[in-house]
Design a protein around this motif. Structure first.
Motif, PDB file in Angstrom:
ATOM      1  N   GLY A  65      46.255  22.271  45.635  1.00 14.47           N
ATOM      2  CA  GLY A  65      44.974  22.606  45.026  1.00 14.47           C
ATOM      3  C   GLY A  65      45.131  23.580  43.877  1.00 14.47           C
ATOM      4  N   ALA A  66      44.409  23.326  42.778  1.00 17.61           N
ATOM      5  CA  ALA A  66      44.485  24.192  41.597  1.00 17.61           C
ATOM      6  C   ALA A  66      43.099  24.649  41.173  1.00 17.61           C
ATOM      7  CB  ALA A  66      45.192  23.478  40.444  1.00 17.61           C
ATOM      8  N   GLY A  67      42.296  25.016  42.168  1.00 20.10           N
ATOM      9  CA  GLY A  67      41.039  25.691  41.865  1.00 20.10           C
ATOM     10  C   GLY A  67      41.314  27.173  41.663  1.00 20.10           C
ATOM     11  N   LEU A  68      40.288  27.988  41.892  1.00 15.59           N
ATOM     12  CA  LEU A  68      40.445  29.432  41.720  1.00 15.59           C
ATOM     13  C   LEU A  68      41.623  29.966  42.531  1.00 15.59           C
ATOM     14  CD1 LEU A  68      37.527  32.000  41.855  1.00 15.59           C
ATOM     15  CD2 LEU A  68      39.628  32.413  43.109  1.00 15.59           C
ATOM     16  N   ALA A  69      41.749  29.528  43.782  1.00 13.76           N
ATOM     17  CA  ALA A  69      42.824  30.022  44.645  1.00 13.76           C
ATOM     18  C   ALA A  69      44.185  29.546  44.167  1.00 13.76           C
ATOM     19  CB  ALA A  69      42.578  29.580  46.092  1.00 13.76           C
ATOM     20  N   GLY A  70      44.289  28.265  43.827  1.00 15.87           N
ATOM     21  CA  GLY A  70      45.564  27.730  43.359  1.00 15.87           C
ATOM     22  C   GLY A  70      46.010  28.348  42.049  1.00 15.87           C
ATOM     23  N   ILE A  71      45.057  28.621  41.151  1.00 13.58           N
ATOM     24  CA  ILE A  71      45.389  29.264  39.879  1.00 13.58           C
ATOM     25  C   ILE A  71      45.983  30.648  40.134  1.00 13.58           C
ATOM     26  CG2 ILE A  71      44.413  30.280  37.782  1.00 13.58           C
ATOM     27  CD1 ILE A  71      42.392  27.949  37.787  1.00 13.58           C
ATOM     28  N   ASN A  72      45.346  31.425  41.004  1.00 10.70           N
ATOM     29  CA  ASN A  72      45.862  32.758  41.304  1.00 10.70           C
ATOM     30  C   ASN A  72      47.234  32.693  41.969  1.00 10.70           C
ATOM     31  OD1 ASN A  72      44.048  35.219  40.731  1.00 10.70           O
ATOM     32  ND2 ASN A  72      42.600  33.666  41.412  1.00 10.70           N
ATOM     33  N   ALA A  73      47.440  31.693  42.824  1.00 11.32           N
ATOM     34  CA  ALA A  73      48.769  31.530  43.422  1.00 11.32           C
ATOM     35  C   ALA A  73      49.801  31.228  42.343  1.00 11.32           C
ATOM     36  CB  ALA A  73      48.739  30.405  44.464  1.00 11.32           C
ATOM     37  N   GLY A  74      49.417  30.412  41.353  1.00  7.53           N
ATOM     38  CA  GLY A  74      50.331  30.074  40.270  1.00  7.53           C
ATOM     39  C   GLY A  74      50.644  31.239  39.357  1.00  7.53           C
ATOM     40  N   ILE A  75      49.782  32.238  39.339  1.00  7.46           N
ATOM     41  CA  ILE A  75      50.021  33.439  38.533  1.00  7.46           C
ATOM     42  C   ILE A  75      50.833  34.468  39.316  1.00  7.46           C
ATOM     43  CG2 ILE A  75      48.925  35.412  37.399  1.00  7.46           C
ATOM     44  CD1 ILE A  75      46.505  33.566  36.852  1.00  7.46           C
ATOM     45  N   LEU A  76      50.404  34.747  40.541  1.00  8.89           N
ATOM     46  CA  LEU A  76      50.952  35.887  41.276  1.00  8.89           C
ATOM     47  C   LEU A  76      52.245  35.582  42.023  1.00  8.89           C
ATOM     48  CD1 LEU A  76      47.642  37.437  42.682  1.00  8.89           C
ATOM     49  CD2 LEU A  76      48.955  38.138  40.676  1.00  8.89           C
ATOM     50  N   LEU A  77      52.388  34.381  42.573  1.00 10.65           N
ATOM     51  CA  LEU A  77      53.598  34.103  43.346  1.00 10.65           C
ATOM     52  C   LEU A  77      54.869  34.183  42.500  1.00 10.65           C
ATOM     53  CD1 LEU A  77      52.502  31.259  45.818  1.00 10.65           C
ATOM     54  CD2 LEU A  77      52.886  33.686  46.310  1.00 10.65           C
ATOM     55  N   PRO A  78      54.911  33.581  41.304  1.00  9.77           N
ATOM     56  CA  PRO A  78      56.140  33.727  40.507  1.00  9.77           C
ATOM     57  C   PRO A  78      56.433  35.175  40.123  1.00  9.77           C
ATOM     58  CG  PRO A  78      54.836  31.878  39.711  1.00  9.77           C
ATOM     59  CD  PRO A  78      53.976  32.634  40.682  1.00  9.77           C
ATOM     60  N   ALA A  79      55.385  35.992  39.983  1.00 10.64           N
ATOM     61  CA  ALA A  79      55.595  37.399  39.631  1.00 10.64           C
ATOM     62  C   ALA A  79      56.071  38.214  40.823  1.00 10.64           C
ATOM     63  CB  ALA A  79      54.294  37.990  39.087  1.00 10.64           C
ATOM     64  N   LYS A  80      55.681  37.806  42.019  1.00 11.49           N
ATOM     65  CA  LYS A  80      55.934  38.614  43.207  1.00 11.49           C
ATOM     66  C   LYS A  80      57.061  38.086  44.094  1.00 11.49           C
ATOM     67  CE  LYS A  80      51.201  40.409  43.664  1.00 11.49           C
ATOM     68  NZ  LYS A  80      51.553  41.839  43.704  1.00 11.49           N
ATOM     69  N   GLU A 602      58.314  53.183  47.061  1.00 14.37           N
ATOM     70  CA  GLU A 602      57.582  52.107  47.735  1.00 14.37           C
ATOM     71  C   GLU A 602      57.470  50.842  46.890  1.00 14.37           C
ATOM     72  OE1 GLU A 602      54.670  52.511  50.482  1.00 14.37           O
ATOM     73  OE2 GLU A 602      54.677  54.694  50.649  1.00 14.37           O
ATOM     74  N   SER A 603      58.070  50.833  45.706  1.00 15.66           N
ATOM     75  CA  SER A 603      58.006  49.651  44.845  1.00 15.66           C
ATOM     76  C   SER A 603      59.169  48.733  45.171  1.00 15.66           C
ATOM     77  CB  SER A 603      58.067  50.071  43.369  1.00 15.66           C
ATOM     78  OG  SER A 603      56.985  50.918  43.043  1.00 15.66           O
ATOM     79  N   TRP A 604      58.863  47.567  45.724  1.00 15.99           N
ATOM     80  CA  TRP A 604      59.925  46.674  46.204  1.00 15.99           C
ATOM     81  C   TRP A 604      60.825  46.179  45.073  1.00 15.99           C
ATOM     82  CZ3 TRP A 604      60.281  41.838  44.141  1.00 15.99           C
ATOM     83  CH2 TRP A 604      59.142  41.304  43.536  1.00 15.99           C
ATOM     84  N   TRP A 605      60.312  46.146  43.839  1.00 15.08           N
ATOM     85  CA  TRP A 605      61.075  45.625  42.709  1.00 15.08           C
ATOM     86  C   TRP A 605      61.919  46.700  42.020  1.00 15.08           C
ATOM     87  CZ3 TRP A 605      55.971  46.629  42.983  1.00 15.08           C
ATOM     88  CH2 TRP A 605      55.466  47.610  42.129  1.00 15.08           C
ATOM     89  N   ASP A 606      61.795  47.938  42.464  1.00 13.13           N
ATOM     90  CA  ASP A 606      62.470  49.039  41.776  1.00 13.13           C
ATOM     91  C   ASP A 606      63.367  49.800  42.749  1.00 13.13           C
ATOM     92  OD1 ASP A 606      63.230  50.773  39.812  1.00 13.13           O
ATOM     93  OD2 ASP A 606      61.411  51.995  39.879  1.00 13.13           O
ATOM     94  N   LEU A 607      64.304  49.077  43.333  1.00 11.02           N
ATOM     95  CA  LEU A 607      65.287  49.661  44.238  1.00 11.02           C
ATOM     96  C   LEU A 607      66.654  49.625  43.546  1.00 11.02           C
ATOM     97  CD1 LEU A 607      64.108  47.956  47.557  1.00 11.02           C
ATOM     98  CD2 LEU A 607      63.684  50.311  46.834  1.00 11.02           C
ATOM     99  N   PRO A 608      67.636  50.361  44.028  1.00  6.86           N
ATOM    100  CA  PRO A 608      68.938  50.416  43.346  1.00  6.86           C
ATOM    101  C   PRO A 608      69.508  49.031  43.043  1.00  6.86           C
ATOM    102  CG  PRO A 608      68.854  52.088  45.037  1.00  6.86           C
ATOM    103  CD  PRO A 608      67.596  51.279  45.184  1.00  6.86           C
ATOM    104  N   GLY A 609      69.733  48.774  41.749  1.00  6.64           N
ATOM    105  CA  GLY A 609      70.362  47.530  41.333  1.00  6.64           C
ATOM    106  C   GLY A 609      69.428  46.373  41.091  1.00  6.64           C
ATOM    107  N   LEU A 610      68.122  46.537  41.344  1.00  2.00           N
ATOM    108  CA  LEU A 610      67.198  45.415  41.182  1.00  2.00           C
ATOM    109  C   LEU A 610      66.606  45.344  39.784  1.00  2.00           C
ATOM    110  CD1 LEU A 610      65.252  45.212  44.562  1.00  2.00           C
ATOM    111  CD2 LEU A 610      67.374  44.108  43.871  1.00  2.00           C
ATOM    112  N   THR A 611      66.793  46.384  38.987  1.00  2.00           N
ATOM    113  CA  THR A 611      66.323  46.361  37.614  1.00  2.00           C
ATOM    114  C   THR A 611      67.490  46.562  36.670  1.00  2.00           C
ATOM    115  OG1 THR A 611      65.823  48.729  37.690  1.00  2.00           O
ATOM    116  CG2 THR A 611      64.035  47.213  38.241  1.00  2.00           C
ATOM    117  N   LYS A 612      67.294  46.166  35.416  1.00  2.00           N
ATOM    118  CA  LYS A 612      68.327  46.318  34.407  1.00  2.00           C
ATOM    119  C   LYS A 612      68.250  47.707  33.779  1.00  2.00           C
ATOM    120  CE  LYS A 612      70.040  42.109  34.547  1.00  2.00           C
ATOM    121  NZ  LYS A 612      71.452  41.838  34.931  1.00  2.00           N
TER     122      LYS A 612
END
Length: 615
Positions: A65-80, A602-612
């Motif tokens: 499904g690509a209604g409001l919910a599917g659109i948000n999933a398509g935005i947020l899941l690749p980012a998260k 508490e930022s899961w993306w900012d732990l040792p070695g996870l960022t450049k």
């Protein structure tokens, strides 16, 4: 325990950082259980010397499904969710779901446009307070384009069946290519249903409906080439679309007959934002002022907070609920002053909020016009020329428009099979469970790696829909990250946890007017059936309840065949320690930068070695 003597091969880069495995220049054989100068306990686990703890596996994820919910999933899941392989299946030719499909006269949102939009990418320049359907459609489509959602979507692809295969721990989706006319099967690790509440509209099941010779349409399947101007038309149903279309047809059709079997409350507003039948445009001055970020933020916060504060009106016996009935009756009386007799049979015997409130500006007023008749006598059958009611009277029409809603029981419209159970049957009355049986509205026992987005218990009776979707996707992103990073093959809610949630719902909902004697979206159209269409609590309650997954409520299968849940720990290293371009000390900030200790570490993306490193 017995000693293991297997040998693994080390990569050169791993050998460089792991000197105890091999020298930098070597591509040598490494003994995972070396001979030690002293006696030491020997493990049964033979870890992967090439696997680092932060190595992630690719997850193939399908969103249906690509209604409001599917659109948000398509935005947020690749980012998260790092390394997600995402596919969105959509049966239509574009995104935006109900706003793409519904084009009947007068279609518009019954809450303010500034509330019915993304929290992170708002449109400050809506033309009206209550936007028309086409403007809402355009917003969500532009939202999808701006965030590159289209690259994930397979349009004109309809999912016809989902089946779980335990032998490979994957979902098999049978997908119909509507343009090619062919079906294929796709395999995914996880599936998220974003099917929508109004996805499957339905015509009424009256005898003789196939015999009618005039123009027949469901309002969600409106024919843009049909012109009802000057025609004698009928509208069946007084739900959200019915009360919108009647006053618009009254203006152009020679005569409108409105068949309304059930009474319904016509509200003054949702949250003190009074509606009018005429458009309510923003002035040029208002729209210009919204270009200032602080001005717009103040405006939107004041508007949106009212939707978070209206939950108490659902509580049985509350101060906010008492007196509401009399207030609504007064509002409805004023709207039919020209024909006060219309109120006979229109006033429900259930409390306001038992069904979703409908502001419906212009609807009651249109019923007082000379070219409109309200018929409460039940329909007996369709005839070649029109409709016959149970009193034997036949009504002839050029066109009949069915505002008879959709299948709102939240049962999947296609078979969903796992371990001998089909949700399409199990969730229906008389089935194994007889209602949408879930854990927190998120998943179902016995159905691994399957989640529901804005499905059963998917949103609170307060707050806003877009916010509910965004936080739900965030909740699922946390689960997907755990599966990808911790060697988890399947995750399924425990039956005991689902049973406790159902028990909580059974305790909570009787304290609300949702359990009055009414047919609603929340009970699947069956008075007395379990409330499953809404969260058992306020919108704020829902946010806190699902802020973080309760990991103890799930059962897991791991990818490792060793049986050791910590096999994903691998060689004892983080991948960032091997890659010199990564920042192992990203936690250090400039001395003059203020640190919010609530967010510290508490930022899961900012732990040792996870960022450049900043070069």
């Amino acid at each position: 325990m017995t000693e293991a003597s297997s040998v693994v091969t080390s990569t050169p880069c791993l050998a460089q950082v792991a000197e105890h495995l091999a020298p930098a220049s070597a591509s040598a054989q490494v003994d995972a259980n070396p001979t030690l100068p002293i006696n030491y306990p020997v493990s049964r686990l033979q870890f992967d010397a090439n696997h680092c703890i932060d190595d992630l596996r690719v997850l193939k994820v399908a969103v249906v499904g690509a209604g409001l919910a599917g659109i948000n999933a398509g935005i947020l899941l690749p980012a998260k969710v790092p390394r997600i392989d995402l596919t969105i299946f959509e049966k239509n030719s574009d995104v935006s779901g109900v706003w793409l499909e519904n084009i009947y006269p007068g279609v518009r949102c019954d809450i303010p446009a500034h509330v019915y939009q993304s929290t992170f990418s708002p449109n400050t320049q809506w033309s009206e307070q209550f936007a028309g359907g086409s403007e809402i459609r355009d917003y969500w489509q532009s939202h999808a384009r701006n965030h590159d959602v289209y690259r994930y979507v397979k349009f004109r692809h309809r999912v016809d069946e989902a089946s779980w295969d335990d032998s490979v721990s994957q979902w098999h989706l049978r997908v119909q290519d509507l343009d090619a006319g062919s079906a294929t099967v796709h395999q995914f690790d996880f599936v998220i249903f974003a099917l929508g509440r109004f996805n499957t509209w339905k015509l009424p099941e009256y005898p003789g409906i196939d015999e009618y010779k005039g123009h027949l349409r469901h309002t969600s399947n409106w024919d843009p080439n049909h012109d009802p101007t000057g025609k004698k038309v009928a509208v069946i149903g007084n739900g959200a679309s019915g009360v919108q279309i009647v006053p618009n047809l009254q203006l152009i059709s020679s005569h409108v007959t409105h068949f309304a079997r059930n009474p319904t409350w016509i509200a003054a507003s949702w949250a003190r934002d009074d509606r009018t039948f005429e458009p309510q445009p923003f002035t040029d001055e208002e729209r210009e002022s919204f270009k200032d970020p602080e001005t717009y933020l103040k405006f939107r916060k004041a508007l949106e907070e009212r939707y978070w504060r209206k939950f108490r009106g659902l509580i049985r016996g509350s101060k906010e609920n008492s007196g509401m009935r009399e207030f609504f009756i007064d509002v409805m009386k004023k709207r039919v002053e020209a024909k006060p007799e219309l109120l006979d049979g229109l006033i429900p015997d259930f409390s306001p909020h038992c069904r979703r409130l409908t502001p419906a500006p212009g609807y009651l007023e249109s019923l007082t016009k000379e070219n409109v008749d309200l018929v409460r006598t039940p329909i007996k059958r369709f005839t070649p020329k029109g409709i016959e009611t149970v009193d034997g009277k036949e009504h002839e029409f050029d066109a009949i428009f069915c505002a008879t809603g959709a299948h709102t029981d939240l049962v999947p419209p296609f078979p969903v099979k796992a371990r001998g159970v089909n949700l399409k049957e199990a969730w229906k009355p008389g089935g194994k469970w007889g209602f949408p049986y879930t854990y927190l509205g998120s998943a179902t026992p016995g159905f691994p790696n399957l989640f529901f987005l804005l499905g059963p218990h998917g949103a609170g009776p307060s707050g806003t829909g877009p916010f509910a979707v965004e936080t739900a996707v965030t909740y699922y992103a946390k689960i997907l990250r755990k599966a990808s990073s911790q060697g988890i093959k399947t995750i399924t809610p425990l039956k005991e946890a689902a049973d406790d949630f159902v028990d909580y719902c059974d305790a909570f909902f009787p304290t609300t007017v949702l359990t009055d004697n009414c047919s609603s979206w929340n009970n699947g159209g069956i008075p007395g059936a379990r409330i499953h269409g809404i969260w058992p609590g306020s919108a704020a309650h829902l946010v806190l309840a699902k802020q973080d997954p309760r990991w103890e409520d799930w059962e897991y299968e791991h990818i490792s065949t060793s049986g050791n849940r910590f096999a994903y720990y691998g060689n004892g290293y983080a991948r960032g320690e091997i890659d010199e371009s990564t920042d192992l000390v990203s936690y250090l900030k400039p001395p003059d930068q203020e640190v919010n200790l609530k967010d510290l570490h508490e930022s899961w993306w900012d732990l040792p070695g996870l960022t450049k490193k900043d070069l």
